[in-house]
Design an enzyme around this catalytic site. Sequence first.
Site, PDB file in Angstrom:
ATOM      1  N   ASP A  52       0.845  -1.200   0.000  1.00  8.85           N
ATOM      2  CA  ASP A  52       0.000   0.000   0.000  1.00  8.85           C
ATOM      3  C   ASP A  52       0.881   1.251   0.000  1.00  8.85           C
ATOM      4  O   ASP A  52       0.387   2.369  -0.135  1.00  8.85           O
ATOM      5  CB  ASP A  52      -1.003  -0.009   1.171  1.00  8.85           C
ATOM      6  CG  ASP A  52      -0.341  -0.079   2.537  1.00  8.85           C
ATOM      7  OD1 ASP A  52       0.892  -0.267   2.611  1.00  8.85           O
ATOM      8  OD2 ASP A  52      -1.065   0.056   3.555  1.00  8.85           O
ATOM      9  N   LYS A 120      -0.803  -9.255   3.234  1.00  2.00           N
ATOM     10  CA  LYS A 120      -0.108  -8.752   4.418  1.00  2.00           C
ATOM     11  C   LYS A 120      -1.033  -7.756   5.094  1.00  2.00           C
ATOM     12  O   LYS A 120      -1.702  -6.967   4.420  1.00  2.00           O
ATOM     13  CB  LYS A 120       1.218  -8.099   4.023  1.00  2.00           C
ATOM     14  CG  LYS A 120       1.952  -7.453   5.203  1.00  2.00           C
ATOM     15  CD  LYS A 120       3.384  -7.108   4.866  1.00  2.00           C
ATOM     16  CE  LYS A 120       3.550  -5.862   4.052  1.00  2.00           C
ATOM     17  NZ  LYS A 120       3.004  -4.627   4.693  1.00  2.00           N
ATOM     18  N   GLU A 122      -1.393  -5.230   8.918  1.00  2.00           N
ATOM     19  CA  GLU A 122      -0.635  -4.627  10.013  1.00  2.00           C
ATOM     20  C   GLU A 122      -1.322  -4.837  11.357  1.00  2.00           C
ATOM     21  O   GLU A 122      -2.550  -4.807  11.434  1.00  2.00           O
ATOM     22  CB  GLU A 122      -0.492  -3.118   9.755  1.00  2.00           C
ATOM     23  CG  GLU A 122       0.244  -2.806   8.462  1.00  2.00           C
ATOM     24  CD  GLU A 122       0.386  -1.307   8.207  1.00  2.00           C
ATOM     25  OE1 GLU A 122       0.019  -0.487   9.080  1.00  2.00           O
ATOM     26  OE2 GLU A 122       0.880  -0.957   7.113  1.00  2.00           O
ATOM     27  N   GLU A 189       9.121  -3.875  10.894  1.00  2.00           N
ATOM     28  CA  GLU A 189       9.537  -2.595  10.286  1.00  2.00           C
ATOM     29  C   GLU A 189       9.920  -1.590  11.368  1.00  2.00           C
ATOM     30  O   GLU A 189       9.204  -1.427  12.365  1.00  2.00           O
ATOM     31  CB  GLU A 189       8.380  -2.027   9.440  1.00  2.00           C
ATOM     32  CG  GLU A 189       8.716  -0.648   8.864  1.00  2.00           C
ATOM     33  CD  GLU A 189       7.769  -0.169   7.777  1.00  2.00           C
ATOM     34  OE1 GLU A 189       6.814  -0.891   7.430  1.00  2.00           O
ATOM     35  OE2 GLU A 189       8.010   0.948   7.268  1.00  2.00           O
TER      36      GLU A 189
END
Length: 306
Positions: A52, A120, A122, A189
């Site tokens: 994204d 994926k 978050e 991350e």
Amino acid sequence: MSHVSHSQVSVTIPDLQRKAAAGQKLVMTTAYDTVTARIADAAGVDILLVGDSVGNVCLGFDNTLPVTMDMMCHHLAAVARSAPRALLLADMPYLSYHVGEAEAVRNAGRLIQLGAQGVKLEGGARRVPVIRALVDAEIPVMGHLGLTPQSYHRMGGHKVQGRAGKAAVQLLEDALRLQEAGCFAVLLEGIPAELAARVTGELEVPTIGIGAGAGCSGQVLVFHDILGLTGDVPPKFVRVYLDAFAKLRDALAEWSGDVRDGRFPGPQESFALPEEARLALDHWLPQAPETARTEPGLPSVPATPV
Ligand code: KIV
């Protein structure tokens, strides 16, 4: 009926898990269109992510929050048409998995039907129900912890996470919860290298790091960052391998100069006129508009050129 594609055998999730278990580092980058996908795939990366990050990298937004499912589908379809050998993953954009499991499954299923081999998303422990629902629907999920760009407002911008003791422990526990829920890998991350190495050591599934040090099972960087395509000063965790912005700019400026000075196109970039057509043109004489209009069989108005 055979289920094996004979065109090219693509990387699978079990392939990646075997590779990581054998101590081989996994390589992942982003792709947003057919060209970037073809370049990355030709370079031999293991995983292509339609991230994204398309929002800030390609679409001019400041962060990933405005990215919609329709935008993701548009870019994913373009990448999928390149038929990459690499495992193809797609990000679930903001709000596509936050308002109920059924909606998350429908959205992730849409990405899978367009060619993604997994998605994926978050977040930590609070994502467990949605991850379970996706895995239940045969949709492989990569978790994403630490600096999660969709938490932009809560984090107060893109900031390194997991520096305080409580936050570091929370991140480790979240990673274990994601693994338990069925994630096949966890992306880490923007966290301290030592924390990422510890999480990697505790997990059985591979970790993919970005700004998370060398102790992860693999690494990901955004395609445009690796190649210096953005023209921006890169973040600390990026290593730039090419000044593509300057190289592309200079090449386009050279072409512009050639156009303006009449050097482009030359004979090699032009189509020759066959002799027969040249003769026809040589014998052509302009006709008065009246004659042309009254002649039988001719259209009363000139045909639109194609
Ligand atoms: O959207 C994205 O590009 C990402 C990065 C971590 C690679 O999620």
